[in-house]
Design an enzyme around this catalytic site. Structure first.
Site, PDB file in Angstrom:
ATOM      1  CE1 TYR A 129      75.241  33.830 -98.553  1.00  0.00           C
ATOM      2  CE2 TYR A 129      72.871  33.941 -98.863  1.00  0.00           C
ATOM      3  CZ  TYR A 129      73.962  33.485 -98.147  1.00  0.00           C
ATOM      4  OH  TYR A 129      73.778  32.678 -97.050  1.00  0.00           O
ATOM      5  CD1 TRP A 131      70.529  30.811-100.715  1.00  0.00           C
ATOM      6  CD2 TRP A 131      69.372  29.022-101.350  1.00  0.00           C
ATOM      7  NE1 TRP A 131      70.639  29.868 -99.717  1.00  0.00           N
ATOM      8  CE2 TRP A 131      69.927  28.760-100.094  1.00  0.00           C
ATOM      9  CE3 TRP A 131      68.599  28.033-101.965  1.00  0.00           C
ATOM     10  CZ2 TRP A 131      69.742  27.550 -99.421  1.00  0.00           C
ATOM     11  CZ3 TRP A 131      68.423  26.835-101.295  1.00  0.00           C
ATOM     12  CH2 TRP A 131      68.985  26.605-100.040  1.00  0.00           C
TER      13      TRP A 131
END
Length: 779
Positions: A129, A131
Site C-alpha cells: 500500500y 506512501w
C-alpha cells in the site's frame, strides 16, 4: 516561519555544500529539502527556497538513516525457519534469525514457487500500500507489483484507505473521482471569486503538508489568508476547532452527523424556493426522486433544520441562516476525506454534490463542490500538462481482488462470497501475504482481528527499512533502503517540479534497494532478464527519463543536465474550475455517468438493492455515534484522524513525532469538562478502551473540542504489552486497537476507521515501557 521554528529547535541547519557547489537535495512526501550529512547520517535539513509554508515533518528526517529501529540484516522468524511455512499465532512475538542475502533469496524464491505450484498465483496477496517513498523508480508498490505480475500475477486490492468510499460512489455520481482532486477548483480561483467556503470536516492545514509523489510548495495557508483578507467567510462544520486554522464560523457538530446537516440545508433551499431548478433540470438527473425523500413525502419525516438539530446538536436557526447565506453568495461546499471514512461513508460526498447542485453554482468560478481541501496538498493546486516518468508494471493475469480495507475479512473467510459495487465476489484462499512498503498496523482497523487474520496464512513477507509493526509480524523480513540511500527522482501530478533525489549516504548495514532484491529473486525464478531488461537501477532512471522526454510536447534538459541541476520545472494548467467545461456545454462534455449528468438519483445503485446504500443520498444512523445505544457504555466519541507530527506512521521515531508524546505515549486531546468528570489532569496517562481493545495515551486538555469528543491520532507504532496476546493493551497509543473493522456499505466496503466510541479512565498501574521503536531479538 516553520523553517525558523525548526532551526531554533535544532532540527534545521545551514546545508553543507557538495562538490558541485550546491547542497545535496532530496524529496519526501512532505517536502523537498537540502541535507547535511555526517558519518553516514543526516544531521540537519533545510526546506528548499520558495516553499511558502514548509512542513514541520522535515524535522523527523535527521537521525533516521542509522536509527536503531532499522532492519540491519535479512531475517527469518525462528518458527518458520525451523518448521516451515504454515499458519502461526507466533507472528509478532517470536524472535528472528539472521540469514545471508543468498539464503534469504533461496528461501523466498522456494516459497513463492511452492505457493504458485500448489495453489496458483491467486493465493499470493500483493498487499503493498503506497506512501513508502516519493521515488518514481524505487517506489515500493511499483517494484513489488511489477515483480509479482511477472511471476504470474497475484490477488490485488482496489482503492485506498483514504478514499475507499469516494473511489466507488463518485464515479457513479459524477463519472470520476480522480478529477475531484487533480482538476479541482484552484486556490487562486477561490481567493478571487468565492465568497463563502462551507467546509464539512474543515480544512486542516496539517494534512496539506503531503502529496503522493512529493511536494515542493505548500500554498494552502497563504491562500486562506488571502481569501479572508478579501472578505471571504469560512464556515467549519466539525467537532474539532483545529480543523480550521484562523478565523471562521465554527459549528461544532456531533461527529458523524454531516449528512443530516446537509439535508437540513437542502431542505431550506427546497422549501424557500432558493434551489436552482434550471441547473437541476439541465445538468442533473433524479432530483425529483431525492426531493420526495428530502420533504418527507413518503416517510412522513421532513429533513428540516428542526429534524437535523436533534441529530447533530446544532441550532436549527443557525442552519437555516447558513442555507440562506449560501444561496445569496458565491459558495463552495467542501467535504473532507475523513467524512467518507465512516459507516455509510458514501453518503457525505454524494450529499455534498447534491447540495452544491441545488445551489446551481457547479462549474462557475468560485462556486460548486470540492472534496479533500485540507486532506492532502493536491486539491487547489494546478495540474501538470504532462504525465510523469513511470516504471512499467505490466499486466496482472489474476483477476482476483478485494477492496483494500477487507484484508482481515479475506484472510479469515476464504471462499466466502461478498457484495461489492454491484458484483458478487469470493474471497480467495491466501497462502502468502507479500508486503513491500506501508504499515497496515497504521491503516487497518481492529488490530486484534488483523493479528488473528495474519496468523491464518502460510507465509508473510515484508520489505521495509524499519522494524515497523508489520515487519515484526513477518516470517521473512527484507531490509530495504530508505529514499535517502539510493538514486531516484520524483514529482507529483499537481506539483511543477520534477526533483532529482541523489543518494545522500551509503545504505545502512545490509539494506538493499527493492530492485536489487527482486532482481535476484526473479533470476532464481527464471525471469531475471525480463524483470531487469538488462538495466541497472541507474540505467532505469536514465531510460525512464529519456522515454518520457521523447513523448512530451515541450523541451527539457537531457538526463545528465537534469541530474546536475537537481530539478526541472514542468508546465501546469492554471485557473481551473471543477466541471467548468461541463457547465459550458453539458452535451459536448458529458460526464462519465450513464446519463452524462450529475446523478442525484442513480438507477444503477438503486438496482443493486443494498439496504445500506440506496439510490440517492440519505441519512443512515451510524453504528458508532453519540446518539445511539452504544454511547451509554462508551460515552466518548474518539476521532482517529491523521497526526500533525508525521505522515501516517512514517518516522514515528523522529524528533518531531516524539516531541508530541506525553510520557512516551500518543497524546489524546480531551475537553476540560470531560477530563474533570473523570478526575483527569493535563499530562495524565489514561487507558482508552471499548469492547474491542484498549491502549494507553497521554492527556492534553483542549477546549477546542466539542464536549464528549476526544481526539487520538493514528500512526503510533503498535506496541502490545504482551506481544503473544492479540488482545493485549497497546502501551503506545494506537487507536486502531479500538476501531471497528466493518466496511462503509455493500457498495464500496471502504475504511470506517475515522471514528469510534470509547471510555477513558486514569491508568493507575506502573507505566510499562514503550518498546515500539526497539528492534525485536535477532540472533
Amino acid at each position: 516561519m516553520v523553517e525558523n521554528r525548526l532551526r531554533r529547535a535544532g532540527k534545521l541547519a545551514a546545508p553543507r555544500l557538495c562538490a558541485m557547489g550546491r547542497a545535496p537535495t532530496s524529496l519526501t512526501h512532505w517536502g523537498a529539502f537540502s541535507a547535511s550529512v555526517t558519518d553516514g547520517e543526516i544531521t540537519a535539513v533545510a526546506p528548499i527556497p520558495g516553499d511558502a509554508d514548509p512542513s514541520p515533518l522535515l524535522g523527523n528526517i535527521p537521525g533516521s538513516v542509522r536509527h536503531p529501529s532499522r532492519i540491519a540484516t535479512p531475517a527469518v522468524r525462528r518458527g518458520w525457519l525451523h518448521d516451515g511455512p504454515g499458519p502461526s499465532s507466533a507472528r509478532g512475538a517470536e524472535e528472528f534469525v539472521a540469514v545471508s542475502w543468498d539464503e534469504l533469496t533461496e528461501l523466498l524464491a522456494g516459497e513463492l514457487r511452492r505457493v504458485v505450484d500448489a495453489y496458483g498465483n491467486e493465493a499470493i496477496y500483493g498487499g503493498s500500500y503506497g506512501w513508502a517513498s516519493a521515488g518514481r523508480f524505487h517506489h515500493a508498490q511499483s517494484q513489488v507489483h511489477r515483480f509479482l505480475k511477472m511471476l504470474g500475477g497475484y490477488t490485488y486490492s482496489r482503492h485506498s484507505y483514504s478514499l475507499g468510499a469516494t473511489g466507488v460512489i463518485m464515479p457513479r455520481v459524477v463519472g470520476t473521482h480522480d478529477d475531484l482532486f487533480k482538476r479541482s477548483t484552484q486556490w487562486n480561483v477561490i481567493t478571487d471569486h468565492t465568497e463563502v467556503l462551507v467546509c464539512f470536516g474543515g480544512i486542516n492545514l496539517k494534512n496539506t503538508g503531503i502529496n503522493h509523489g512529493g511536494t515542493t510548495d505548500h500554498p494552502a495557508r497563504a491562500a486562506l489568508t488571502r481569501f479572508r483578507n478579501k472578505g471571504g467567510r469560512i464556515v467549519s462544520i466539525s467537532p474539532l476547532r483545529s480543523d480550521i486554522d484562523g478565523d471562521c464560523q465554527w459549528l461544532p457538530a456531533r461527529p458523524g452527523t454531516d449528512v443530516a446537516i446537509m439535508l437540513a440545508l437542502a431542505h431550506v433551499l427546497a422549501t424557500e424556493e432558493l434551489a436552482d431548478r434550471d441547473f437541476l433540470q439541465t445538468y442533473c438527473t433524479g432530483y425529483d426522486r431525492f426531493e420526495r425523500y428530502l420533504l418527507g413525502v413518503d416517510d412522513g419525516v421532513p429533513k428540516s433544520p428542526q429534524w437535523a438539530a436533534q441529530i447533530c446538536g446544532l441550532d436549527a436557526d443557525d442552519l437555516t441562516a447558513l442555507a440562506r447565506r449560501m444561496a445569496a453568495h458565491r459558495t463552495i461546499v467542501t467535504v473532507s476525506w475523513s467524512l467518507q471514512r465512516l459507516k455509510h461513508g458514501e453518503q457525505a460526498p454524494w450529499m455534498g454534490v447534491t447540495l452544491a447542485a441545488m445551489l446551481g453554482q457547479i462549474g462557475l468560478p468560485g462556486g460548486g463542490f470540492g472534496h479533500g481541501y485540507g486532506s492532502m496538498n493536491e486539491p487547489g493546486l494546478p495540474p501538470l500538462r504532462c504525465r510523469l516518468p513511470s516504471l512499467p508494471q505490466g499486466f496482472n493475469p489474476v483477476q482476483s481482488f478485494i477492496p483494500v480495507a477487507a484484508i482481515s475479512d479475506m484472510l479469515l473467510h476464504p471462499g466466502e462470497e461478498f457484495s461489492y459495487n454491484g458484483q458478487t465476489l469470493t474471497y480467495p484462499d491466501i497462502k502468502c501475504v507479500y508486503w513491500a512498503g506501508g504499515n497496515p498496523f497504521h491503516h487497518h482497523q481492529n488490530l486484534p482481528r488483523l493479528r488473528r487474520a495474519l496468523a491464518q496464512v502460510d507465509t508473510v513477507v515484508v520489505h521495509d527499512p524499519y522494524w515497523t509493526p508489520m515487519a515484526r509480524h513477518a516470517d521473512i523480513a527484507v531490509p530495504s533502503t530508505t529514499a535517502f540511500e539510493r538514486d531516484d527522482f520524483s514529482g507529483s501530478r499537481n506539483d511543477p517540479l520534477l526533483v532529482a533525489m541523489p543518494a545522500l549516504t551509503e545504505p545502512h548495514a545490509q539494506a538493499r534497494d527493492d530492485y536489487t532484491t527482486f532482481s535476484a529473486l526473479a533470476g532464481h525464478l527464471g525471469f531475471g532478464d525480463e524483470f531487469t531488461e538488462g538495466r541497472s537501477a541507474r540505467q532505469w532512471l536514465v531510460h525512464m527519463y529519456e522515454k518520457w522526454s521523447a513523448e512530451i510536447d515541450f523541451a527539457v534538459p537531457d538526463f545528465d543536465q537534469f541530474w546536475a541541476d537537481g530539478m526541472v520545472r514542468l508546465p501546469v494548467e492554471d485557473g481551473l474550475t471543477l466541471f467548468a467545461d461541463f457547465r459550458t456545454d453539458p452535451q459536448a462534455h458529458r460526464l462519465g455517468t450513464p446519463s452524462g449528468r450529475i446523478e442525484i438519483f442513480s438507477e444503477t445503485i438503486d438496482g443493486f438493492g443494498y439496504p445500506d446504500c440506496g439510490g440517492h443520498p440519505r441519512w443512515y444512523e451510524p453504528t458508532e455515534w453519540l446518539g445511539g445505544e452504544r454511547a451509554v457504555r462508551y460515552p466518548l466519541h474518539l476521532i482517529a484522524n491523521q497526526p500533525a507530527s508525521r505522515l501516517h506512521s512514517q518516522l514515528d521515531t523522529g524528533a518531531t513525532s516524539r516531541s508530541t508524546k506525553v510520557q512516551g505515549r500518543e497524546p489524546i486531546r480531551m475537553h476540560p469538562s470531560d477530563a474533570a468528570q473523570r478526575e483527569l489532569a493535563d499530562g495524565d496517562v489514561v487507558r482508552v478502551f471499548n469492547d474491542r481493545g484498549a491502549c494507553l495515551a497521554g492527556v492534553v486538555l483542549d477546549d477546542g473540542l466539542r464536549p464528549q469528543v476526544v481526539q487520538l491520532s493514528t500512526g503510533a507504532w503498535y506496541d502490545p504489552l504482551d506481544p503473544a496476546d492479540p488482545d493485549s493493551l497497546c502501551v503506545h497509543g494506537n487507536p486502531n486497537v479500538l476501531t471497528d473493522d466493518a466496511g462503509t456499505s455493500a457498495l464500496a466496503r471502504g475504511c470506517t476507521g475515522a471514528a469510534v466510541l470509547v471510555e477513558v479512565e486514569k491508568f493507575r498501574e506502573p507505566l510499562p515501557p514503550v518498546r515500539a521503536h526497539q528492534p525485536p531479538v535477532v540472533t
